[in-house]
Design an enzyme around this catalytic site. Structure first.
Site, short mmCIF file in Angstrom:
data_model
loop_
_atom_site.label_atom_id
_atom_site.label_comp_id
_atom_site.label_asym_id
_atom_site.label_seq_id
_atom_site.Cartn_x
_atom_site.Cartn_y
_atom_site.Cartn_z
N GLN A 1 1.00 -0.61 7.25
CA GLN A 1 1.75 -0.55 6.00
C GLN A 1 2.87 0.48 6.04
O GLN A 1 2.67 1.64 6.42
CB GLN A 1 0.77 -0.25 4.85
CG GLN A 1 -0.29 -1.34 4.71
CD GLN A 1 -1.25 -1.15 3.54
OE1 GLN A 1 -2.43 -1.41 3.70
NE2 GLN A 1 -0.78 -0.73 2.39
N ARG A 13 -1.30 3.42 7.47
CA ARG A 13 0.10 3.72 7.16
C ARG A 13 0.84 3.93 8.48
O ARG A 13 0.38 4.71 9.33
CB ARG A 13 0.19 4.99 6.30
CG ARG A 13 1.58 5.34 5.84
CD ARG A 13 2.09 4.48 4.71
NE ARG A 13 1.34 4.65 3.49
CZ ARG A 13 1.26 3.71 2.54
NH1 ARG A 13 1.89 2.56 2.67
NH2 ARG A 13 0.56 3.91 1.45
#
Ligand SMILES: NC(=O)c1ccc[n+]([C@@H]2O[C@H](COP(=O)([O-])OP(=O)(O)OC[C@H]3O[C@@H](n4cnc5c(N)ncnc54)[C@H](OP(=O)(O)O)[C@@H]3O)[C@@H](O)[C@H]2O)c1
Length: 371
Positions: free
Chosen positions: A164, A269
């Site tokens: 992400q 992330r």
């Protein structure tokens, strides 16, 4: 008279992408608008068609908010938590459209993703539902990519690893990553053109300079450049992060599943700026051919694109930079796994600020203004 729509959080990542889409599609023609702020009280409204005030209004002014037919909030969970119940207690009967997660699992709200759940949205409107919330970004992107398999009840379970981008964590996080890039570049740029230091010495300067930054006051609590963080959102009781938990509960709510489809994985992330990518391991309910799988996937919606499972197609078409700022949902690396004939792997990417956030909000707004 055209409906009056208030926009809160229009300056943030999701809000600014929404504003851009509304302008590009000429949607402002269809309603009157007013813009609010939580911080820029002397600021000016963006210049759009049918805007009723050139000044920004106070996003905490309940007396003004209750005069609106529709409120679109991209401000975040904290704001919704604070203001929504106050509006309801005031007897406000307007429509609330929200990008944040706070009301998603509320029984009186619908998570909107109309290419997947248009009939639930329509029946919710008919029943008098007033709260429409955009889904978690990876959930919406997964459902857009795999909608053809879900709608034919072909999925037994999914394990997913996400990649992400930093903009998924908001504008401040994106600015922090860009600062990290600038900071590191200053430290190593002179060595990149001279041969004064070996590649390992340059790598050491890169790593040490990032590790020396104090991240306690930062939004991203660790270096992200040249790095990744396998943690998004808070810890749940069962060891999942909340982002991982949302993957299952929100997807099943959107799909209105009769039987819960288990979906779990690890959310990570990564330092891409925009777009979320996901690697899926899918257990199918039956052994169907790759050809049939591809045909079901592409027939579900006009945005999903099947990418050939070869090197050139993958590097050219299945990467975040290519997908950024588009509504495309490419899905590639589709193959049966050695584990067994019912096991499928696939990799998909989507712009989490578009299909993962702003676009379902824009589309529900267009539905509600015509009621
Ligand atoms: N980012 C995503 O990919 C994504 C995807 C799906 C859902 N969501 C959800 O959508 C909501 C909003 O997320 P977001 O990512 O748009 O948040 P964001 O970029 O942090 O913006 C939220 C608010 O922060 C304020 N702000 C402070 N500094 C700013 C700056 N330098 N630039 C712009 N705005 C700044 C603005 O409010 P004022 O103008 O009032 O100061 C803005 O409306 C959150 O609940 C999030 O969970 C986000």
């Amino acid at each position: 008279m055209k409906k009056l729509v208030g926009f809160i959080g229009w300056r943030g990542m999701v809000g600014s992408v929404l504003l851009d889409r509304l302008q590009k599609k000429n949607d402002f023609f269809n309603f009157r608008s007013v813009f609010f702020t939580t911080s820029q009280f002397n600021g000016k409204s963006p210049k759009v068609l049918n805007c009723v005030s050139s000044n920004l209004e106070d996003a905490y002014n309940i007396d003004y908010l209750v005069t609106l037919d529709i409120i679109v909030s991209c401000q975040g969970e904290k704001y919704t938590r604070y203001i929504y119940s106050k509006l309801k207690n005031f007897g406000w009967k307007g429509y609330w459209i929200d990008a944040s997660s706070f009301l998603r699992m509320n029984k009186k709200s619908i998570i909107v993703l109309d290419p997947v759940n248009f009939s639930s949205i329509q029946s919710g409107i008919n029943k008098g539902i007033k709260t429409f919330v955009g889904g978690n970004c990876t959930v919406s992107l997964m459902l857009m990519a795999l909608g053809g398999l879900f709608s034919h009840n072909l999925i037994d379970w999914i394990s997913v690893a996400t990649y992400q981008s930093v903009s998924g964590s908001g504008s401040k996080s994106m600015l922090e990553l860009l600062e990290q890039i600038g900071f590191v570049y200053k430290n190593i740029s002179s060595y990149l053109v001279s041969s004064k230091k070996s590649i390992l010495e340059i790598e050491k300067i890169f790593t040490c300079s990032l590790n020396r930054i104090n991240f306690s006051e930062k939004k991203i609590k660790s270096p992200l450049l040249g790095n990744l963080i396998p943690w998004i959102d808070k810890l749940m009781d069962n060891g999942q992060t909340k982002e991982e938990w949302k993957g299952s509960v929100e997807a099943n709510k959107i799909l209105d599943s009769k039987k819960n489809i288990p979906i779990d994985g690890v959310c990570v992330r990564v330092p891409s700026l925009r777009c979320h990518s996901q690697a899926f391991t899918i257990k199918l309910n039956c052994d169907i051919s790759i050809k049939e799988i591809k045909s079901l996937i592409i027939s579900h919606n006009k945005w999903v694109k099947v990418i050939k499972n070869d090197f050139d197609s993958t590097i050219n078409q299945l990467n975040p930079l290519k997908v950024s700022s588009t509504l495309d949902i490419p899905i590639g690396r589709i193959k049966k796994m050695n584990i067994g004939k019912k096991y499928l792997s696939a990799f998909s990417i989507g712009d989490q600020l578009l299909w993962g956030a702003a676009e379902p909000l824009r589309r529900i707004l267009n539905i509600l203004i015509n009621i």
